[in-house]
Design a protein around this motif. Structure first.
Motif, PDB file in Angstrom:
ATOM      1  N   GLY A  92       0.484  -1.190   0.194  1.00 56.65           N
ATOM      2  CA  GLY A  92       0.010   0.047   0.224  1.00 56.65           C
ATOM      3  C   GLY A  92       0.831   1.260   0.026  1.00 56.65           C
ATOM      4  O   GLY A  92       1.693   1.302  -0.763  1.00 56.65           O
ATOM      5  N   THR A  93       0.711   2.003   1.075  1.00 58.45           N
ATOM      6  CA  THR A  93       1.565   3.277   1.111  1.00 58.45           C
ATOM      7  C   THR A  93       2.804   3.349   1.954  1.00 58.45           C
ATOM      8  O   THR A  93       3.362   4.292   2.501  1.00 58.45           O
ATOM      9  N   GLN A  94       3.075   1.897   2.487  1.00 57.25           N
ATOM     10  CA  GLN A  94       4.239   1.774   3.121  1.00 57.25           C
ATOM     11  C   GLN A  94       5.269   1.039   2.447  1.00 57.25           C
ATOM     12  O   GLN A  94       4.961  -0.074   1.482  1.00 57.25           O
ATOM     13  N   ARG A 123       7.221   5.986   3.265  1.00 60.65           N
ATOM     14  CA  ARG A 123       5.684   6.223   2.869  1.00 60.65           C
ATOM     15  C   ARG A 123       5.361   7.007   1.590  1.00 60.65           C
ATOM     16  O   ARG A 123       6.240   7.936   1.753  1.00 60.65           O
ATOM     17  N   ALA A 124       4.279   6.455   1.115  1.00 63.56           N
ATOM     18  CA  ALA A 124       3.848   7.300  -0.080  1.00 63.56           C
ATOM     19  C   ALA A 124       3.110   8.485   0.248  1.00 63.56           C
ATOM     20  O   ALA A 124       2.420   8.649   1.195  1.00 63.56           O
ATOM     21  N   HIS A 125       3.696   9.681  -0.214  1.00 65.77           N
ATOM     22  CA  HIS A 125       2.978  10.822  -0.073  1.00 65.77           C
ATOM     23  C   HIS A 125       2.161  11.085  -1.400  1.00 65.77           C
ATOM     24  O   HIS A 125       2.462  11.580  -2.326  1.00 65.77           O
ATOM     25  N   GLU A 126       0.870  10.771  -0.830  1.00 67.45           N
ATOM     26  CA  GLU A 126      -0.051  10.298  -2.267  1.00 67.45           C
ATOM     27  C   GLU A 126      -0.499  11.725  -2.929  1.00 67.45           C
ATOM     28  O   GLU A 126      -0.622  11.984  -4.064  1.00 67.45           O
ATOM     29  N   HIS A 129       2.502  12.219  -5.062  1.00 66.63           N
ATOM     30  CA  HIS A 129       2.855  10.987  -5.650  1.00 66.63           C
ATOM     31  C   HIS A 129       4.383  10.835  -5.827  1.00 66.63           C
ATOM     32  O   HIS A 129       4.830  10.742  -6.714  1.00 66.63           O
ATOM     33  N   TRP A 131       7.619   9.033  -2.721  1.00 70.53           N
ATOM     34  CA  TRP A 131       7.946   8.589  -1.635  1.00 70.53           C
ATOM     35  C   TRP A 131       8.849   9.264  -0.659  1.00 70.53           C
ATOM     36  O   TRP A 131       9.928   9.920  -1.282  1.00 70.53           O
TER      37      TRP A 131
END
Length: 147
Positions: A92-94, A123-126, A129, A131
């Motif tokens: 996911g975002t990790q 972590r993804a910084h959505e 866009h 990391w």
């Protein structure tokens, strides 16, 4: 750019570019400053070495300074040759990335061996866009298991 490529860009390409230039501002945006914390196993015991990004920044700059008199093109090529992402796990975002340092680089006083493993947490910084590094456990002996 794939997720793997994005993370490699942060952990290897951008890090090397900033390090060789001795300019932490080139990589500051790659860190989640509010979440960052890092541990070192350099002396054989695990320590909370960098409770915040500013502590890491100071050490990173001091390390970069030791290479100041090495030809930048040579140092860049050598750092690329001795670093690799041995394992990358994304959920996911990790993400967890295992970065291996294994080889020799020049210093003003002669060659030095880089031989350690660092585990990076990202972590993804959505909204942007990209990391961000939230921390690491690093400077572990090169014999540390990476599987």
């Amino acid at each position: 750019m794939t997720v793997d490529d994005q993370i490699r860009d942060v952990l290897i390409t951008r890090d090397i570019d900033g390090f060789v230039a001795g300019d932490f501002e080139l990589v500051r945006s790659d860190f989640d400053e509010s979440q960052f914390t890092a541990y070192s196993g350099a002396d054989g015991s695990m320590r909370l070495t960098y409770p915040d990004l500013e502590g890491y920044r100071a050490d990173w700059l001091a390390q970069a300074e030791t290479f100041r008199d090495v030809d930048p093109a040579v140092l860049t090529a050598q750092l690329h040759a001795v670093q690799r992402i041995a394992r990358l796990e994304v959920s996911g975002t990790q993400a967890l990335a295992t970065k291996i340092f294994d080889g020799e680089v020049d210093t003003p006083v002669g060659p030095t061996i880089l031989a350690w493993t660092t585990y990076y947490f990202l972590r993804a910084h959505e909204s942007e866009h990209r990391w961000l590094i939230t921390g690491f456990v690093g400077y572990l002996p090169s014999t540390w298991s990476t599987s």
